[in-house]
Design a protein around this motif. Structure first.
Motif, short mmCIF file in Angstrom:
data_model
loop_
_atom_site.label_atom_id
_atom_site.label_comp_id
_atom_site.label_asym_id
_atom_site.label_seq_id
_atom_site.Cartn_x
_atom_site.Cartn_y
_atom_site.Cartn_z
N ALA A 40 1.20 -1.67 -0.23
CA ALA A 40 -0.17 -0.07 -0.49
C ALA A 40 0.65 1.23 -0.32
O ALA A 40 0.90 2.34 -0.89
N LEU A 41 2.22 1.16 1.24
CA LEU A 41 2.75 2.62 0.68
C LEU A 41 4.04 2.52 -1.05
O LEU A 41 3.58 3.76 -0.82
N ALA A 42 3.54 1.60 -1.40
CA ALA A 42 4.40 1.83 -2.59
C ALA A 42 3.58 2.27 -3.09
O ALA A 42 3.47 3.00 -4.62
N ALA A 43 2.69 1.74 -3.53
CA ALA A 43 1.11 2.40 -4.24
C ALA A 43 1.10 3.79 -4.14
O ALA A 43 0.67 4.46 -4.82
N LYS A 44 1.34 4.43 -2.89
CA LYS A 44 1.15 5.96 -2.65
C LYS A 44 1.80 6.45 -3.04
O LYS A 44 1.70 7.37 -3.28
N ILE A 45 3.53 5.80 -2.99
CA ILE A 45 4.44 6.69 -3.32
C ILE A 45 4.62 6.72 -4.82
O ILE A 45 4.66 7.67 -5.80
N ALA A 46 4.10 5.97 -5.15
CA ALA A 46 3.82 5.94 -7.02
C ALA A 46 2.88 7.04 -7.92
O ALA A 46 2.99 7.17 -8.48
N GLN A 47 2.35 7.68 -6.96
CA GLN A 47 1.05 7.91 -7.30
C GLN A 47 1.47 10.04 -6.80
O GLN A 47 0.94 10.53 -7.59
N ILE A 48 2.87 9.76 -6.55
CA ILE A 48 3.12 11.44 -6.83
C ILE A 48 4.21 11.92 -7.69
O ILE A 48 4.09 10.98 -8.74
N PRO A 49 3.64 12.81 -8.30
CA PRO A 49 3.87 13.26 -9.52
C PRO A 49 5.36 13.14 -9.81
O PRO A 49 5.91 13.68 -9.30
N GLY A 50 5.67 12.38 -10.77
CA GLY A 50 7.61 12.59 -10.99
C GLY A 50 7.87 11.41 -10.42
O GLY A 50 8.94 11.20 -11.20
N GLN A 85 7.81 15.37 0.29
CA GLN A 85 6.52 14.65 -0.25
C GLN A 85 6.78 13.57 -0.02
O GLN A 85 5.65 12.22 0.28
N LEU A 86 8.04 12.96 0.07
CA LEU A 86 8.67 11.34 0.32
C LEU A 86 8.07 11.41 1.36
O LEU A 86 7.51 10.00 1.72
N LEU A 87 8.69 12.33 2.42
CA LEU A 87 8.39 11.80 3.49
C LEU A 87 7.00 12.34 4.41
O LEU A 87 6.52 11.62 4.90
N ASP A 88 6.42 13.28 3.20
CA ASP A 88 4.69 13.55 3.92
C ASP A 88 3.95 11.81 3.11
O ASP A 88 3.05 11.51 3.97
N ALA A 89 4.32 11.22 2.88
CA ALA A 89 4.11 9.76 2.24
C ALA A 89 4.03 8.85 3.00
O ALA A 89 3.27 8.22 3.29
#
Length: 433
Positions: A100-110, A259-263
């Motif tokens: 779930a965390l990997a999927a959430k991070i993958a949605q970050i633009p870029g 953004q990675l730290l926030d996610a």
């Protein structure tokens, strides 16, 4: 009657005539050749050095980005105090809901990819050979996405068989004496838990793939293992050690850190490829500047020969200067004539240096191959340099810097003797003629 425009055709003709004059005619052709050759060699060395430095940096960065994550997310260990035993225990940071965390991070633009990884160290052995290795538990899709690892030209075996064994770096496989189809034994210090404590765990795996990442340290220590097998082997059932993140612009990877730290939430930490190799790259940049300065001084020394040659030329052409001045040439025209004499030398030397420098940079790999052959491999040691070969990368900006420096110095050093010629009194020049 209007005065001729500056740098008219006759000024170029006079300057070119003086440069081609033989010594018996009052010319300084030998000194001109010395200046020209010196500038050419200096520009050649400058261009070749900058090309090699650019190639080394590009190859080094490419081996990092082609076999490693751009950013890595992991959780800091936590500690807790046991009142019964009065001892403090440290719990390693593990990522439980990693998919779930990997999927959430993958949605970050870029962010182009985010994959969970199990990571641990083992002792790899086969027969009497052994070496410490670092195991990465990944999926087949993750392995295929690594350009350097999945390159069919530098690898052996079938990467699609990854789920049935392990992938070894070519250096590690060479030290263990194994290849595709052989078995390698892995020993982990943290194995099965028994009433008598934790015992090391040993398992043998088929080597199904041998890769070369282009980096000596990676090829000598890295093993890739299927994610489920790594979780079982290292007692990581249901958890991962870190999330590897890949972004669209690795050079600007630090822009994604907030953004990675926030996610990732609390206790999350981010380690980028620049954090791992930033000091080395900064050292390369400093070395590049120092090398440019040193070689620039060599070009300056070569350019100073132009000054010596022009001073001799002005002295030998004193009679000609007096005649030209009485014929109506202004001080500015005389200055431009002798300025052009020095400029011609600088321009021709620079052109020759660019041709030689480009030729040297394009053939540096062949030259290093010959030097390695002549020195039995002592010219380039991959265990010291990190990469296997010395590449060269010609960049327009590097050639422009070398050309600009050479022309600037060549033009500047001609000003003093040219002004001396322009200020010569025609009466004094012709007094004893």
């Amino acid at each position: 009657m209007a005065s001729p425009a500056p740098f008219s055709r006759y000024e170029f003709l006079i300057a070119w005539r003086y440069l081609r004059a033989r010594r018996a005619e009052g010319g300084v052709s030998v000194m001109t050749w010395i200046s020209l050759i010196g500038i050419a060699l200096g520009v050649m060395a400058l261009i070749a050095t900058l090309a090699v430095r650019s190639g080394f940096r590009a190859e080094y960065v490419d081996t990092i980005l082609g076999a490693n994550a751009h950013s890595t997310i992991y959780y800091a260990p936590t500690s807790f105090y046991n009142e019964l035993t009065e001892e403090t225990y440290i719990s390693p940071g593990r990522i439980e809901d990693y998919d779930a965390l990997a999927a959430k991070i993958a949605q970050i633009p870029g962010v182009t990819r985010a994959t969970p990884v199990v990571r641990a160290q083992v002792m790899a052995s086969q027969a009497d050979a052994a070496n410490v290795a670092e195991v990465y538990g990944v999926t087949l899709d993750t392995l295929k996405a690594m350009e350097r690892i999945a390159d069919p030209e530098t690898s052996g075996g079938n990467i699609d068989d990854f789920d049935r064994g392990v992938a070894l770096g070519v250096g590690l496989a060479r030290e263990l004496g194994v290849g595709v189809g052989d078995k390698v034994q892995l020993t982990a210090p943290q194995g099965a838990k028994t009433p008598f404590g934790t015992t090391p765990r040993r398992e043998s795996y088929d080597v199904v793939y041998v890769f070369s990442a282009g980096r000596y340290d990676i090829d000598r220590t890295r093993i890739y293992m299927p994610m489920p097998e790594a979780q079982s082997f290292f007692n990581r059932e249901g958890v991962a050690d870190e999330i590897e993140v890949f972004v669209s612009d690795p050079e600007q990877v630090d822009n994604w850190t907030p953004q990675l730290l926030d996610a990732a939430g609390e206790r999350a930490q981010v380690w980028t490829w620049r954090d791992a190799s930033g000091d080395f790259l900064r050292a390369l940049d400093i070395e590049d500047n120092v090398m440019f300065l040193i070689l620039g001084i060599l070009v300056l020394i070569a350019s100073m020969n132009i000054t010596s040659g022009l001073i001799m030329l002005v002295k030998n052409k004193g009679r000609d200067i007096g005649i030209l001045r009485t014929m109506g040439l202004t001080e500015g025209a005389v200055l431009r004539v002798f300025f052009l004499c020095g400029a011609f030398t600088g321009v021709l030397g620079t052109i020759a240096g660019v041709i030689l420098g480009v030729a040297l940079a394009l053939n540096v790999e062949h030259i290093m191959t010959f030097l390695n052959w002549a020195s039995n491999g002592g010219a380039w040691n991959a265990s010291v340099r990190g990469i296997y070969e010395l590449p060269a990368k010609l960049r327009g900006i590097d050639i422009a810097k070398a050309v600009g420096l050479s022309l600037f110095l060549s033009f500047v050093v001609t000003i003093f003797p040219a002004r001396r010629a322009a200020r010569m009194n025609p009466v004094e020049a012709l007094r004893y003629e």
